[in-house]
Design a protein around this motif. Structure first.
Motif, PDB file in Angstrom:
ATOM      1  N   ASN A   8       0.857  -1.174   0.000  1.00  0.00           N
ATOM      2  CA  ASN A   8       0.000   0.000   0.000  1.00  0.00           C
ATOM      3  C   ASN A   8       0.897   1.228   0.000  1.00  0.00           C
ATOM      4  O   ASN A   8       1.616   1.495   0.968  1.00  0.00           O
ATOM      5  N   GLU A  15      -0.335  -5.567   2.742  1.00  0.00           N
ATOM      6  CA  GLU A  15      -1.670  -6.091   3.040  1.00  0.00           C
ATOM      7  C   GLU A  15      -1.804  -7.481   2.439  1.00  0.00           C
ATOM      8  O   GLU A  15      -1.342  -7.731   1.338  1.00  0.00           O
ATOM      9  N   LYS A  18      -6.728  -8.006  -1.081  1.00  0.00           N
ATOM     10  CA  LYS A  18      -7.065  -6.632  -1.443  1.00  0.00           C
ATOM     11  C   LYS A  18      -7.901  -6.000  -0.337  1.00  0.00           C
ATOM     12  O   LYS A  18      -9.078  -6.284  -0.209  1.00  0.00           O
ATOM     13  N   SER A  20      -7.483  -2.489   0.275  1.00  0.00           N
ATOM     14  CA  SER A  20      -7.569  -1.068  -0.055  1.00  0.00           C
ATOM     15  C   SER A  20      -7.897  -0.881  -1.529  1.00  0.00           C
ATOM     16  O   SER A  20      -7.869  -1.827  -2.314  1.00  0.00           O
ATOM     17  N   HIS A  24      -3.975   2.721  -4.553  1.00  0.00           N
ATOM     18  CA  HIS A  24      -2.903   2.772  -3.559  1.00  0.00           C
ATOM     19  C   HIS A  24      -2.123   1.465  -3.457  1.00  0.00           C
ATOM     20  O   HIS A  24      -1.279   1.339  -2.573  1.00  0.00           O
ATOM     21  N   LEU A  25      -2.400   0.507  -4.343  1.00  0.00           N
ATOM     22  CA  LEU A  25      -1.772  -0.803  -4.209  1.00  0.00           C
ATOM     23  C   LEU A  25      -0.800  -1.118  -5.332  1.00  0.00           C
ATOM     24  O   LEU A  25      -1.027  -0.779  -6.486  1.00  0.00           O
TER      25      LEU A  25
END
Length: 57
Positions: A8, A15, A18, A20, A24-25
């Motif tokens: 992230n 993380e 998934k 988020s 942002h990944l």
């Protein structure tokens, strides 16, 4: 999938699955360790591409 890991870019955390928004990944990565090094790999690739561009001029 829950067995994939993502870095992230907003939080700087890894993380599992998934959790988020995609914006942002980085990933998916097969392991937590691979995701932890996502930014380092991206920087190295960018530097290599930039060097290649400079040589091609």
């Amino acid at each position: 999938m829950a067995d994939e890991f993502y870095y992230n870019t907003e939080t700087g955390q890894v993380e599992q699955g998934k959790q988020s928004t995609w914006s942002h990944l980085m990933g998916p990565y097969p392991t937590r360790e691979a995701a932890q090094h996502a930014l380092e790999k991206a920087r190295a690739r960018t530097e290599a591409w930039d060097e290649e561009d400079r040589r091609d001029r």
